[in-house]
Write a protein that holds these residues in place. Structure first.
Motif, PDB file in Angstrom:
ATOM      1  N   GLU A 138      32.891  39.801  24.202  1.00 43.73           N
ATOM      2  CA  GLU A 138      31.825  40.776  24.420  1.00 43.73           C
ATOM      3  C   GLU A 138      30.661  40.238  25.248  1.00 43.73           C
ATOM      4  O   GLU A 138      30.232  40.858  26.225  1.00 43.73           O
ATOM      5  CB  GLU A 138      31.305  41.283  23.073  1.00 43.73           C
ATOM      6  N   SER A 139      30.165  39.082  24.903  1.00 42.19           N
ATOM      7  CA  SER A 139      28.974  38.561  25.587  1.00 42.19           C
ATOM      8  C   SER A 139      29.286  37.900  26.928  1.00 42.19           C
ATOM      9  O   SER A 139      28.394  37.730  27.756  1.00 42.19           O
ATOM     10  CB  SER A 139      28.251  37.561  24.681  1.00 42.19           C
ATOM     11  N   SER A 140      30.542  37.528  27.161  1.00 42.12           N
ATOM     12  CA  SER A 140      30.853  36.802  28.395  1.00 42.12           C
ATOM     13  C   SER A 140      31.466  37.670  29.497  1.00 42.12           C
ATOM     14  O   SER A 140      31.624  37.205  30.623  1.00 42.12           O
ATOM     15  CB  SER A 140      31.780  35.621  28.089  1.00 42.12           C
ATOM     16  N   LEU A 141      31.818  38.917  29.195  1.00 44.38           N
ATOM     17  CA  LEU A 141      32.419  39.776  30.215  1.00 44.38           C
ATOM     18  C   LEU A 141      31.343  40.461  31.050  1.00 44.38           C
ATOM     19  O   LEU A 141      30.428  41.086  30.521  1.00 44.38           O
ATOM     20  CB  LEU A 141      33.302  40.848  29.578  1.00 44.38           C
ATOM     21  N   SER A 142      31.482  40.340  32.351  1.00 43.35           N
ATOM     22  CA  SER A 142      30.552  41.020  33.251  1.00 43.35           C
ATOM     23  C   SER A 142      30.972  42.479  33.415  1.00 43.35           C
ATOM     24  O   SER A 142      32.075  42.868  33.034  1.00 43.35           O
ATOM     25  CB  SER A 142      30.549  40.333  34.617  1.00 43.35           C
ATOM     26  N   SER A 143      30.100  43.272  34.016  1.00 44.77           N
ATOM     27  CA  SER A 143      30.447  44.660  34.325  1.00 44.77           C
ATOM     28  C   SER A 143      31.665  44.704  35.238  1.00 44.77           C
ATOM     29  O   SER A 143      32.534  45.571  35.095  1.00 44.77           O
ATOM     30  CB  SER A 143      29.272  45.373  34.984  1.00 44.77           C
ATOM     31  N   HIS A 144      31.756  43.760  36.157  1.00 42.86           N
ATOM     32  CA  HIS A 144      32.900  43.684  37.071  1.00 42.86           C
ATOM     33  C   HIS A 144      34.193  43.416  36.293  1.00 42.86           C
ATOM     34  O   HIS A 144      35.227  44.033  36.573  1.00 42.86           O
ATOM     35  CB  HIS A 144      32.662  42.593  38.117  1.00 42.86           C
ATOM     36  N   ASP A 145      34.135  42.504  35.310  1.00 48.59           N
ATOM     37  CA  ASP A 145      35.313  42.210  34.478  1.00 48.59           C
ATOM     38  C   ASP A 145      35.770  43.454  33.721  1.00 48.59           C
ATOM     39  O   ASP A 145      36.967  43.752  33.657  1.00 48.59           O
ATOM     40  CB  ASP A 145      35.007  41.109  33.464  1.00 48.59           C
ATOM     41  N   LYS A 146      34.823  44.185  33.152  1.00 60.98           N
ATOM     42  CA  LYS A 146      35.148  45.388  32.388  1.00 60.98           C
ATOM     43  C   LYS A 146      35.734  46.459  33.306  1.00 60.98           C
ATOM     44  O   LYS A 146      36.699  47.140  32.942  1.00 60.98           O
ATOM     45  CB  LYS A 146      33.910  45.913  31.668  1.00 60.98           C
ATOM     46  N   PHE A 147      35.162  46.599  34.493  1.00 59.86           N
ATOM     47  CA  PHE A 147      35.685  47.579  35.443  1.00 59.86           C
ATOM     48  C   PHE A 147      37.097  47.193  35.881  1.00 59.86           C
ATOM     49  O   PHE A 147      37.952  48.062  36.047  1.00 59.86           O
ATOM     50  CB  PHE A 147      34.772  47.700  36.665  1.00 59.86           C
ATOM     51  N   SER A 148      37.339  45.899  36.036  1.00 52.38           N
ATOM     52  CA  SER A 148      38.673  45.428  36.415  1.00 52.38           C
ATOM     53  C   SER A 148      39.711  45.802  35.350  1.00 52.38           C
ATOM     54  O   SER A 148      40.823  46.218  35.668  1.00 52.38           O
ATOM     55  CB  SER A 148      38.642  43.917  36.638  1.00 52.38           C
ATOM     56  N   LEU A 149      39.333  45.654  34.076  1.00 55.25           N
ATOM     57  CA  LEU A 149      40.227  46.050  32.988  1.00 55.25           C
ATOM     58  C   LEU A 149      40.505  47.550  33.032  1.00 55.25           C
ATOM     59  O   LEU A 149      41.648  47.987  32.919  1.00 55.25           O
ATOM     60  CB  LEU A 149      39.619  45.669  31.631  1.00 55.25           C
ATOM     61  N   LEU A 150      39.456  48.324  33.215  1.00 60.99           N
ATOM     62  CA  LEU A 150      39.601  49.774  33.301  1.00 60.99           C
ATOM     63  C   LEU A 150      40.475  50.155  34.486  1.00 60.99           C
ATOM     64  O   LEU A 150      41.338  51.033  34.386  1.00 60.99           O
ATOM     65  CB  LEU A 150      38.225  50.424  33.421  1.00 60.99           C
ATOM     66  N   ASN A 151      40.291  49.482  35.599  1.00 63.29           N
ATOM     67  CA  ASN A 151      41.093  49.736  36.797  1.00 63.29           C
ATOM     68  C   ASN A 151      42.570  49.432  36.539  1.00 63.29           C
ATOM     69  O   ASN A 151      43.449  50.191  36.958  1.00 63.29           O
ATOM     70  CB  ASN A 151      40.560  48.913  37.967  1.00 63.29           C
ATOM     71  N   ASP A 152      42.843  48.328  35.846  1.00 63.35           N
ATOM     72  CA  ASP A 152      44.230  47.981  35.513  1.00 63.35           C
ATOM     73  C   ASP A 152      44.884  49.071  34.669  1.00 63.35           C
ATOM     74  O   ASP A 152      46.045  49.444  34.896  1.00 63.35           O
ATOM     75  CB  ASP A 152      44.303  46.642  34.778  1.00 63.35           C
ATOM     76  N   VAL A 153      44.150  49.596  33.690  1.00 64.19           N
ATOM     77  CA  VAL A 153      44.678  50.663  32.838  1.00 64.19           C
ATOM     78  C   VAL A 153      44.956  51.906  33.683  1.00 64.19           C
ATOM     79  O   VAL A 153      46.022  52.522  33.575  1.00 64.19           O
ATOM     80  CB  VAL A 153      43.710  50.986  31.673  1.00 64.19           C
ATOM     81  N   ALA A 154      44.010  52.264  34.549  1.00 66.32           N
ATOM     82  CA  ALA A 154      44.184  53.439  35.406  1.00 66.32           C
ATOM     83  C   ALA A 154      45.373  53.258  36.352  1.00 66.32           C
ATOM     84  O   ALA A 154      46.163  54.194  36.550  1.00 66.32           O
ATOM     85  CB  ALA A 154      42.909  53.708  36.201  1.00 66.32           C
ATOM     86  N   LEU A 155      45.540  52.063  36.911  1.00 64.85           N
ATOM     87  CA  LEU A 155      46.683  51.801  37.789  1.00 64.85           C
ATOM     88  C   LEU A 155      48.003  51.895  37.022  1.00 64.85           C
ATOM     89  O   LEU A 155      48.996  52.400  37.543  1.00 64.85           O
ATOM     90  CB  LEU A 155      46.550  50.431  38.451  1.00 64.85           C
ATOM     91  N   GLY A 156      47.990  51.397  35.790  1.00 60.88           N
ATOM     92  CA  GLY A 156      49.190  51.488  34.959  1.00 60.88           C
ATOM     93  C   GLY A 156      49.562  52.931  34.666  1.00 60.88           C
ATOM     94  O   GLY A 156      50.729  53.314  34.768  1.00 60.88           O
ATOM     95  N   LEU A 157      48.571  53.735  34.315  1.00 61.09           N
ATOM     96  CA  LEU A 157      48.837  55.154  34.061  1.00 61.09           C
ATOM     97  C   LEU A 157      49.298  55.867  35.320  1.00 61.09           C
ATOM     98  O   LEU A 157      50.227  56.680  35.280  1.00 61.09           O
ATOM     99  CB  LEU A 157      47.587  55.847  33.516  1.00 61.09           C
ATOM    100  N   GLN A 158      48.667  55.547  36.440  1.00 61.35           N
ATOM    101  CA  GLN A 158      49.072  56.152  37.709  1.00 61.35           C
ATOM    102  C   GLN A 158      50.537  55.829  38.005  1.00 61.35           C
ATOM    103  O   GLN A 158      51.308  56.697  38.413  1.00 61.35           O
ATOM    104  CB  GLN A 158      48.171  55.659  38.838  1.00 61.35           C
TER     105      GLN A 158
END
Length: 154
Positions: free
Chosen positions: A57-77
């Motif tokens: 939680e404390s070590s993830l940047s906004s970029h890291d979190k967006f990257s995770l979200l992007n991976d999920v979206a790419l997987g669903l796509q």
């Protein structure tokens, strides 16, 4: 038991044909573990998204979190481009590799959209995690059939 065995074999066929960086690969199947086949896939070092976010939680940047979200979206796509609905997308079914990239797993509810002339149906009740189920699936009476669609994954 025979019905469940057929369903497991069908799900393995669906999973086995999926090849994408954001989809947990199926390496093989072992049959010496009881009545159902055991699915063999790579070990994902950081485990499920839910625990990963709690630990990092404390070590993830906004970029890291967006990257995770992007991976999920790419997987669903990717899944939807292959006419597959995941059907049970939760933080527990998103796994995080050692490099911090996410992949989708647990296709126990996945189904081929085109199987029933454009729509897939589950009879009986809602399966999976009710907390995360698509709202439109909760509006179906017990006598009706549930219709899963790509929108249900969103």
């Amino acid at each position: 038991m025979r019905k469940n065995s057929r369903r497991v074999r069908r799900e393995l066929k669906v999973w086995g044909r999926l090849k994408h960086d954001t989809i947990l690969p199926l390496w093989g199947v072992a049959t010496d573990f009881g009545p159902y086949p055991a699915m063999i896939c790579p070990w994902v070092e950081n485990g499920a998204l839910t625990g990963y976010l709690e630990r990092q939680e404390s070590s993830l940047s906004s970029h890291d979190k967006f990257s995770l979200l992007n991976d999920v979206a790419l997987g669903l796509q990717y899944l939807h481009s292959k006419s597959v609905v995941h059907g049970d997308l939760t933080g527990s079914n998103v796994l995080i590799y050692g490099n911090g990239r996410a992949c989708l797993a647990d296709f126990g509810l996945s189904t081929i959209i085109l199987e029933f002339v454009g729509t897939s149906y589950f009879t009986s009740s809602i399966r999976g995690n009710v907390r995360w189920v698509a709202a439109e699936l909760c509006e179906v009476s017990e006598e009706d059939e549930l219709s899963l669609s790509p929108e249900c994954d969103i």
